[in-house]
Scaffold this motif. Sequence first.
Motif, PDB file in Angstrom:
ATOM      1  N   SER A 269     -83.071 -92.736 -69.042  1.00  0.00           N
ATOM      2  CA  SER A 269     -81.648 -93.033 -69.078  1.00  0.00           C
ATOM      3  C   SER A 269     -81.282 -93.334 -70.518  1.00  0.00           C
ATOM      4  N   ARG A 270     -80.017 -93.274 -70.827  1.00  0.00           N
ATOM      5  CA  ARG A 270     -79.571 -93.547 -72.187  1.00  0.00           C
ATOM      6  C   ARG A 270     -79.860 -94.992 -72.556  1.00  0.00           C
ATOM      7  N   THR A 271     -80.377 -95.196 -73.751  1.00  0.00           N
ATOM      8  CA  THR A 271     -80.699 -96.545 -74.224  1.00  0.00           C
ATOM      9  C   THR A 271     -79.464 -97.422 -74.246  1.00  0.00           C
ATOM     10  N   VAL A 272     -78.336 -96.867 -74.648  1.00  0.00           N
ATOM     11  CA  VAL A 272     -77.112 -97.659 -74.732  1.00  0.00           C
ATOM     12  C   VAL A 272     -76.701 -98.178 -73.347  1.00  0.00           C
ATOM     13  N   SER A 273     -76.949 -97.410 -72.303  1.00  0.00           N
ATOM     14  CA  SER A 273     -76.632 -97.851 -70.938  1.00  0.00           C
ATOM     15  C   SER A 273     -77.548 -98.991 -70.516  1.00  0.00           C
ATOM     16  N   LYS A 274     -78.834 -98.862 -70.826  1.00  0.00           N
ATOM     17  CA  LYS A 274     -79.781 -99.919 -70.468  1.00  0.00           C
ATOM     18  C   LYS A 274     -79.459-101.190 -71.252  1.00  0.00           C
ATOM     19  N   GLU A 275     -79.085-101.042 -72.515  1.00  0.00           N
ATOM     20  CA  GLU A 275     -78.708-102.207 -73.310  1.00  0.00           C
ATOM     21  C   GLU A 275     -77.487-102.907 -72.715  1.00  0.00           C
ATOM     22  N   ALA A 276     -76.523-102.147 -72.208  1.00  0.00           N
ATOM     23  CA  ALA A 276     -75.329-102.735 -71.593  1.00  0.00           C
ATOM     24  C   ALA A 276     -75.704-103.535 -70.350  1.00  0.00           C
ATOM     25  N   ILE A 277     -76.615-102.995 -69.551  1.00  0.00           N
ATOM     26  CA  ILE A 277     -77.068-103.685 -68.341  1.00  0.00           C
ATOM     27  C   ILE A 277     -77.817-104.958 -68.702  1.00  0.00           C
ATOM     28  N   VAL A 278     -78.722-104.867 -69.665  1.00  0.00           N
ATOM     29  CA  VAL A 278     -79.488-106.042 -70.093  1.00  0.00           C
ATOM     30  C   VAL A 278     -78.551-107.118 -70.628  1.00  0.00           C
ATOM     31  N   ARG A 279     -77.549-106.723 -71.393  1.00  0.00           N
ATOM     32  CA  ARG A 279     -76.583-107.679 -71.952  1.00  0.00           C
ATOM     33  C   ARG A 279     -75.839-108.425 -70.834  1.00  0.00           C
ATOM     34  N   VAL A 280     -75.428-107.700 -69.796  1.00  0.00           N
ATOM     35  CA  VAL A 280     -74.743-108.329 -68.658  1.00  0.00           C
ATOM     36  C   VAL A 280     -75.664-109.350 -67.993  1.00  0.00           C
ATOM     37  N   LEU A 281     -76.904-108.981 -67.787  1.00  0.00           N
ATOM     38  CA  LEU A 281     -77.853-109.890 -67.133  1.00  0.00           C
ATOM     39  C   LEU A 281     -78.128-111.114 -68.006  1.00  0.00           C
ATOM     40  N   GLU A 282     -78.274-110.910 -69.306  1.00  0.00           N
ATOM     41  CA  GLU A 282     -78.492-112.041 -70.217  1.00  0.00           C
ATOM     42  C   GLU A 282     -77.261-112.949 -70.269  1.00  0.00           C
TER      43      GLU A 282
ATOM     44  N   MET B 230     -85.512-107.061 -60.680  1.00  0.00           N
ATOM     45  CA  MET B 230     -85.793-108.450 -60.285  1.00  0.00           C
ATOM     46  C   MET B 230     -84.674-109.369 -60.770  1.00  0.00           C
ATOM     47  N   ALA B 231     -84.183-109.142 -61.974  1.00  0.00           N
ATOM     48  CA  ALA B 231     -83.104-109.961 -62.522  1.00  0.00           C
ATOM     49  C   ALA B 231     -81.834-109.790 -61.691  1.00  0.00           C
ATOM     50  N   ARG B 232     -81.505-108.547 -61.369  1.00  0.00           N
ATOM     51  CA  ARG B 232     -80.307-108.274 -60.572  1.00  0.00           C
ATOM     52  C   ARG B 232     -80.381-108.950 -59.215  1.00  0.00           C
ATOM     53  N   VAL B 233     -81.508-108.792 -58.554  1.00  0.00           N
ATOM     54  CA  VAL B 233     -81.697-109.391 -57.227  1.00  0.00           C
ATOM     55  C   VAL B 233     -81.664-110.924 -57.326  1.00  0.00           C
ATOM     56  N   GLY B 234     -82.295-111.459 -58.371  1.00  0.00           N
ATOM     57  CA  GLY B 234     -82.302-112.903 -58.567  1.00  0.00           C
ATOM     58  C   GLY B 234     -80.920-113.488 -58.747  1.00  0.00           C
ATOM     59  N   LEU B 235     -80.010-112.702 -59.299  1.00  0.00           N
ATOM     60  CA  LEU B 235     -78.628-113.149 -59.475  1.00  0.00           C
ATOM     61  C   LEU B 235     -77.771-112.865 -58.249  1.00  0.00           C
ATOM     62  N   GLY B 236     -78.337-112.165 -57.276  1.00  0.00           N
ATOM     63  CA  GLY B 236     -77.591-111.857 -56.057  1.00  0.00           C
ATOM     64  C   GLY B 236     -76.569-110.747 -56.240  1.00  0.00           C
ATOM     65  N   LEU B 237     -76.810-109.849 -57.188  1.00  0.00           N
ATOM     66  CA  LEU B 237     -75.893-108.742 -57.446  1.00  0.00           C
ATOM     67  C   LEU B 237     -76.364-107.477 -56.750  1.00  0.00           C
ATOM     68  N   SER B 238     -75.422-106.701 -56.253  1.00  0.00           N
ATOM     69  CA  SER B 238     -75.760-105.375 -55.746  1.00  0.00           C
ATOM     70  C   SER B 238     -75.868-104.423 -56.933  1.00  0.00           C
ATOM     71  N   GLN B 239     -76.434-103.273 -56.688  1.00  0.00           N
ATOM     72  CA  GLN B 239     -76.518-102.275 -57.759  1.00  0.00           C
ATOM     73  C   GLN B 239     -75.123-101.864 -58.211  1.00  0.00           C
ATOM     74  N   GLN B 240     -74.192-101.738 -57.272  1.00  0.00           N
ATOM     75  CA  GLN B 240     -72.826-101.354 -57.631  1.00  0.00           C
ATOM     76  C   GLN B 240     -72.139-102.451 -58.446  1.00  0.00           C
ATOM     77  N   GLN B 241     -72.360-103.718 -58.082  1.00  0.00           N
ATOM     78  CA  GLN B 241     -71.769-104.811 -58.851  1.00  0.00           C
ATOM     79  C   GLN B 241     -72.279-104.813 -60.286  1.00  0.00           C
ATOM     80  N   LEU B 242     -73.589-104.612 -60.457  1.00  0.00           N
ATOM     81  CA  LEU B 242     -74.154-104.572 -61.795  1.00  0.00           C
ATOM     82  C   LEU B 242     -73.586-103.394 -62.578  1.00  0.00           C
ATOM     83  N   ALA B 243     -73.478-102.252 -61.937  1.00  0.00           N
ATOM     84  CA  ALA B 243     -72.902-101.079 -62.594  1.00  0.00           C
ATOM     85  C   ALA B 243     -71.478-101.369 -63.060  1.00  0.00           C
TER      86      ALA B 243
END
Length: 90
Positions: free
Chosen positions: A41-54, A9-22
Amino acid sequence: MPTGTVVKMARVGLGLSQQQLADLANVSLHTVLRIEAEKSSRTVSKEAIVRVLEDAGIEFLPATDSGGEGLRLPRAQGSSTASDEPGDSG
């Protein structure tokens, strides 16, 4: 840590594609797909994604007694506030 559904939901709300977020999180597209699908999935990967969104302004909201977890999108530049509404005496 937000669920995969809330991350999506956060990714879509920002208008990012899955590839852009990656790309922004420096993880693979497959990692984003797995996290959004709530597969392991690895916690460190999820933390990196959450950090980008925040960093993009997303505020993740925890679940409460009155409702599930959610998110708050960043306020758009130049958007009005309650005191800017017509007829507001404030």
